[in-house]
Design a protein around this motif. Structure first.
Motif, PDB file in Angstrom:
ATOM      1  N   ASN A 395       0.832  -1.220   0.000  1.00  0.00           N
ATOM      2  CA  ASN A 395       0.000   0.000   0.000  1.00  0.00           C
ATOM      3  C   ASN A 395       0.856   1.255   0.000  1.00  0.00           C
ATOM      4  OD1 ASN A 395      -2.233  -1.539   0.103  1.00  0.00           O
ATOM      5  ND2 ASN A 395      -2.587  -1.261   2.327  1.00  0.00           N
ATOM      6  N   GLU A 396       1.837   1.271   0.876  1.00  0.00           N
ATOM      7  CA  GLU A 396       2.704   2.454   1.001  1.00  0.00           C
ATOM      8  C   GLU A 396       3.485   2.655  -0.298  1.00  0.00           C
ATOM      9  OE1 GLU A 396       2.399   0.167   3.362  1.00  0.00           O
ATOM     10  OE2 GLU A 396       1.566   1.339   5.018  1.00  0.00           O
ATOM     11  N   LEU A 397       3.943   1.532  -0.879  1.00  0.00           N
ATOM     12  CA  LEU A 397       4.747   1.660  -2.099  1.00  0.00           C
ATOM     13  C   LEU A 397       3.897   2.176  -3.254  1.00  0.00           C
ATOM     14  CD1 LEU A 397       6.947  -1.510  -1.639  1.00  0.00           C
ATOM     15  CD2 LEU A 397       7.799   0.834  -1.762  1.00  0.00           C
ATOM     16  N   SER A 398       2.629   1.711  -3.349  1.00  0.00           N
ATOM     17  CA  SER A 398       1.819   2.187  -4.476  1.00  0.00           C
ATOM     18  C   SER A 398       1.353   3.627  -4.269  1.00  0.00           C
ATOM     19  CB  SER A 398       0.650   1.236  -4.760  1.00  0.00           C
ATOM     20  OG  SER A 398      -0.147   1.162  -3.601  1.00  0.00           O
ATOM     21  N   SER A 399       1.085   4.012  -2.994  1.00  0.00           N
ATOM     22  CA  SER A 399       0.672   5.420  -2.778  1.00  0.00           C
ATOM     23  C   SER A 399       1.880   6.335  -2.634  1.00  0.00           C
ATOM     24  CB  SER A 399      -0.195   5.528  -1.522  1.00  0.00           C
ATOM     25  OG  SER A 399       0.599   5.226  -0.387  1.00  0.00           O
ATOM     26  N   ASN A 400       3.072   5.724  -2.507  1.00  0.00           N
ATOM     27  CA  ASN A 400       4.322   6.482  -2.342  1.00  0.00           C
ATOM     28  C   ASN A 400       4.353   7.294  -1.042  1.00  0.00           C
ATOM     29  OD1 ASN A 400       6.844   6.989  -3.223  1.00  0.00           O
ATOM     30  ND2 ASN A 400       6.291   8.779  -4.461  1.00  0.00           N
ATOM     31  N   GLU A 413       3.004  10.804  11.571  1.00  0.00           N
ATOM     32  CA  GLU A 413       3.141  11.881  10.591  1.00  0.00           C
ATOM     33  C   GLU A 413       3.216  11.231   9.209  1.00  0.00           C
ATOM     34  OE1 GLU A 413       3.381  15.838   9.707  1.00  0.00           O
ATOM     35  OE2 GLU A 413       3.585  15.182  11.792  1.00  0.00           O
ATOM     36  N   ASP A 414       2.439  11.786   8.267  1.00  0.00           N
ATOM     37  CA  ASP A 414       2.424  11.243   6.917  1.00  0.00           C
ATOM     38  C   ASP A 414       3.575  11.856   6.098  1.00  0.00           C
ATOM     39  OD1 ASP A 414       0.902   9.642   5.048  1.00  0.00           O
ATOM     40  OD2 ASP A 414       0.615  11.559   4.001  1.00  0.00           O
ATOM     41  N   VAL A 415       4.376  10.980   5.485  1.00  0.00           N
ATOM     42  CA  VAL A 415       5.554  11.465   4.762  1.00  0.00           C
ATOM     43  C   VAL A 415       5.662  10.723   3.430  1.00  0.00           C
ATOM     44  CG1 VAL A 415       8.076  11.764   4.916  1.00  0.00           C
ATOM     45  CG2 VAL A 415       6.743  11.685   7.000  1.00  0.00           C
ATOM     46  N   SER A 416       6.146  11.399   2.379  1.00  0.00           N
ATOM     47  CA  SER A 416       6.347  10.686   1.113  1.00  0.00           C
ATOM     48  C   SER A 416       7.602   9.823   1.224  1.00  0.00           C
ATOM     49  CB  SER A 416       6.473  11.683  -0.041  1.00  0.00           C
ATOM     50  OG  SER A 416       7.790  12.183  -0.092  1.00  0.00           O
ATOM     51  N   LEU A 417       7.643   8.726   0.468  1.00  0.00           N
ATOM     52  CA  LEU A 417       8.778   7.806   0.584  1.00  0.00           C
ATOM     53  C   LEU A 417      10.097   8.482   0.201  1.00  0.00           C
ATOM     54  CD1 LEU A 417       7.363   4.361  -0.619  1.00  0.00           C
ATOM     55  CD2 LEU A 417       7.663   5.209   1.711  1.00  0.00           C
ATOM     56  N   GLU A 418      10.040   9.366  -0.800  1.00  0.00           N
ATOM     57  CA  GLU A 418      11.289  10.072  -1.187  1.00  0.00           C
ATOM     58  C   GLU A 418      11.817  10.940  -0.060  1.00  0.00           C
ATOM     59  OE1 GLU A 418       8.635  11.097  -3.894  1.00  0.00           O
ATOM     60  OE2 GLU A 418       9.035   8.966  -4.179  1.00  0.00           O
ATOM     61  N   LEU A 420      11.395  10.421   3.106  1.00  0.00           N
ATOM     62  CA  LEU A 420      11.498   9.694   4.377  1.00  0.00           C
ATOM     63  C   LEU A 420      12.865   9.851   5.050  1.00  0.00           C
ATOM     64  CD1 LEU A 420      10.038   7.866   6.349  1.00  0.00           C
ATOM     65  CD2 LEU A 420      10.703   5.887   4.974  1.00  0.00           C
ATOM     66  N   PHE A 421      13.913   9.645   4.293  1.00  0.00           N
ATOM     67  CA  PHE A 421      15.259   9.722   4.868  1.00  0.00           C
ATOM     68  C   PHE A 421      15.507  11.106   5.476  1.00  0.00           C
ATOM     69  CE2 PHE A 421      19.713  10.949   4.491  1.00  0.00           C
ATOM     70  CZ  PHE A 421      20.319   9.949   5.248  1.00  0.00           C
ATOM     71  N   ALA A 422      15.199  12.158   4.690  1.00  0.00           N
ATOM     72  CA  ALA A 422      15.430  13.530   5.165  1.00  0.00           C
ATOM     73  C   ALA A 422      14.570  13.820   6.388  1.00  0.00           C
ATOM     74  CB  ALA A 422      15.121  14.524   4.052  1.00  0.00           C
ATOM     75  N   TYR A 423      13.347  13.265   6.385  1.00  0.00           N
ATOM     76  CA  TYR A 423      12.442  13.523   7.512  1.00  0.00           C
ATOM     77  C   TYR A 423      12.999  12.898   8.803  1.00  0.00           C
ATOM     78  CZ  TYR A 423       8.261  13.544  10.415  1.00  0.00           C
ATOM     79  OH  TYR A 423       7.385  13.737  11.451  1.00  0.00           O
ATOM     80  N   ILE A 424      13.458  11.668   8.697  1.00  0.00           N
ATOM     81  CA  ILE A 424      14.005  10.980   9.890  1.00  0.00           C
ATOM     82  C   ILE A 424      15.219  11.741  10.410  1.00  0.00           C
ATOM     83  CG2 ILE A 424      15.126   8.854  10.710  1.00  0.00           C
ATOM     84  CD1 ILE A 424      13.436   7.368   8.536  1.00  0.00           C
ATOM     85  N   LYS A 425      16.057  12.179   9.479  1.00  0.00           N
ATOM     86  CA  LYS A 425      17.276  12.919   9.858  1.00  0.00           C
ATOM     87  C   LYS A 425      16.886  14.213  10.587  1.00  0.00           C
ATOM     88  CE  LYS A 425      21.718  13.816   7.645  1.00  0.00           C
ATOM     89  NZ  LYS A 425      22.019  14.964   8.424  1.00  0.00           N
TER      90      LYS A 425
END
Ligand code: HAM
Length: 433
Positions: A395-400, A413-418, A420-425
């Motif tokens: 689901n996450e992969l298809s909705s990105n 918190e809703d975050v786009s997969l692209e 994600l890394f920057a958000y965690i950092k």
């Protein structure tokens, strides 16, 4: 066959269930070691690492033939080359051996060293007493001044203060110079001679070998006889006496409380002048968490230059046990900042490189490699005390998009997969301030 651990030894593991075993948790050891090394740095002591085994004669010569350590407690073995070797029962003799052998005295600067590691004594194991145990020790050479003695005592006291220990007692005494000691030995001999037949077998043996060692006796009858014995403090020659008085004065200046213990001679033969021990009421029979003293003749006895020296060692096990009994604070163990929960092959393909990238950035991250069930992932994240969890399935992969879940507040918190890394950092940067 018995493949269990040898008697008197113990494992240090990440987690112990029982409260009384918590001192064997590796995270606590690491914390303690950090505090010990930092204190050594602050006091200008440099690390010295010596082998676990040494030639047996090193300990016989330095610790002393008549001591319990040498006569009863050494792990001595003959190697294939017919040499007698001994697992080190303590750290002073090996570090002085290295000091002499490596000619460290030829260096400019101060001769101040510390060590941290396992030691071995064949004793009857009980709470606080092990056959493999650990010491942190510090040794300073080259100074006869009382300030040098007190630098070491203050360092020891400071270690305990930094670790949050309370209710410790510093017992102190002077065993004088060799002249004072020989006068005192004569007085002790005169006093003990009429009681000879009543002394324990051990003390009778020590009577002729090394009479001072009788003062170490734990035998109740010996102790009763010793309670009326002359005390060494009345036999100190003027120089030893004024040295001792100055040590006490310096301790008072630093507000370090002490108790003069005239029967304290310590179980090792190399001492002269100041000797001390720190005890904790929390430890029962094995109550010494550390001890030390001055040992001016040792480097010369080992074939080196005649340099005065003073040092101490503290037992790591007893330190940790006292800390736990006194509820001293320990830092939280490391835990993942982010826990990734992939679902299925595609989720795994997305999460694994992300996991590695996060770690390469110094972000503590963990992942559920089984990649099958959300519940499995979440309970693992909980068990590891992860701060945030992220689920990445079809689901996450298809909705990105995915949700970054705060495991404590349960908010997400809703975050786009692209992103994600920057958000965690960013989350971690915010936490670290
Ligand atoms: P020590 O008093 O024999 O001194 O040992 C130092 C500390 O090691 C003790 O106070 C105790 O906390 C711990 N310890 C000793 N034996 C055991 C054991 N079997 N199990 C658990 N803990 C133990 C020395 O070793 C001297 N080298 C100290 C020194 C350094 N003096 C001058 N410089």
């Amino acid at each position: 066959m018995d493949y269990t651990i040898a008697k008197g030894a113990f494992d240090i593991v990440p987690f112990e269930k029982e409260e009384e075993d918590k001192w064997r948790e590796s995270g606590r050891w690491q914390y303690l070691e950090t505090v010990l090394r930092k204190t050594a740095d602050d006091y200008g002591f440099k690390e010295i690492r010596t082998p676990i085994f040494e030639r047996t004669e090193l300990f016989v010569r330095s610790v002393g033939e008549g001591t319990d350590i040498v006569s009863k407690e050494m792990y001595t073995f003959i190697d294939k080359g017919e040499r007698s070797l001994t697992l080190r029962p303590e750290g002073t003799a090996p570090s002085m051996r290295a000091f002499v052998e490596k000619k460290l005295y030829a260096q400019s600067g101060l001769f101040k060293y510390y060590y941290l590691g396992p030691m071995f004594r064949y004793e009857r194991p009980q709470a606080g007493r092990y056959r493999q145990y650990h010491q942190f020790g510090a040794e300073a050479l080259g100074n006869t001044s009382p300030e040098q003695d007190v630098e070491l005592i203050d360092m020891m006291w400071e270690i305990y203060r930094r670790l949050g220990l309370k209710n410790l007692t510093l017992c102190i005494n002077s065993v004088g110079d060799s002249q004072s000691r020989s006068d005192y030995k004569k007085a002790l001999l005169d006093y003990l001679t009429p009681f000879f037949a009543e002394l324990s077998a051990d003390s009778q043996d020590r009577f002729s070998k090394n009479i001072l060692r009788i003062l170490d006796s734990k035998d109740p009858k010996d102790k009763k006889i010793l309670s009326q014995a002359p005390t060494i403090l009345n036999y100190l020659h003027p120089e030893s006496k004024s040295h001792f008085e100055r040590v006490l004065q310096l301790l008072e200046g630093l507000n370090i409380p002490y108790k003069i213990e005239p029967a304290l001679v310590r179980g090792l033969d190399y001492y002269n002048k100041t000797v001390f021990e720190i005890t904790s009421g929390e430890l029962g029979a094995q109550n010494a968490i550390g001890g030390g003293g001055r040992y001016d003749g040792l480097t010369a006895a080992l074939g080196g230059p005649d340099l005065p020296a003073v040092g101490f060692a503290t037992g790591i096990e007893r330190l940790l046990q006292t800390m736990l009994k006194q509820n001293a604070p320990f830092p939280d163990p490391p835990h993942p900042f982010i826990f990734l929960i992939p679902l299925g092959t595609k989720g795994l393909e997305f999460c694994f490189p992300l996991l590695c990238r996060l770690r390469h950035e110094g972000i503590p991250a963990e992942m559920d490699f089984s990649a099958k069930k959300i519940q499995h992932g979440l309970s693992l994240a909980n068990a590891l005390s992860a701060e945030y969890a992220v689920i990445v399935g079809d689901n996450e992969l298809s909705s990105n998009r995915t949700a970054v879940k705060n495991m404590q507040t349960r908010e997400s918190e809703d975050v786009s997969l692209e992103a994600l890394f920057a958000y965690i950092k960013k989350l971690l940067d915010r936490k670290r301030g």
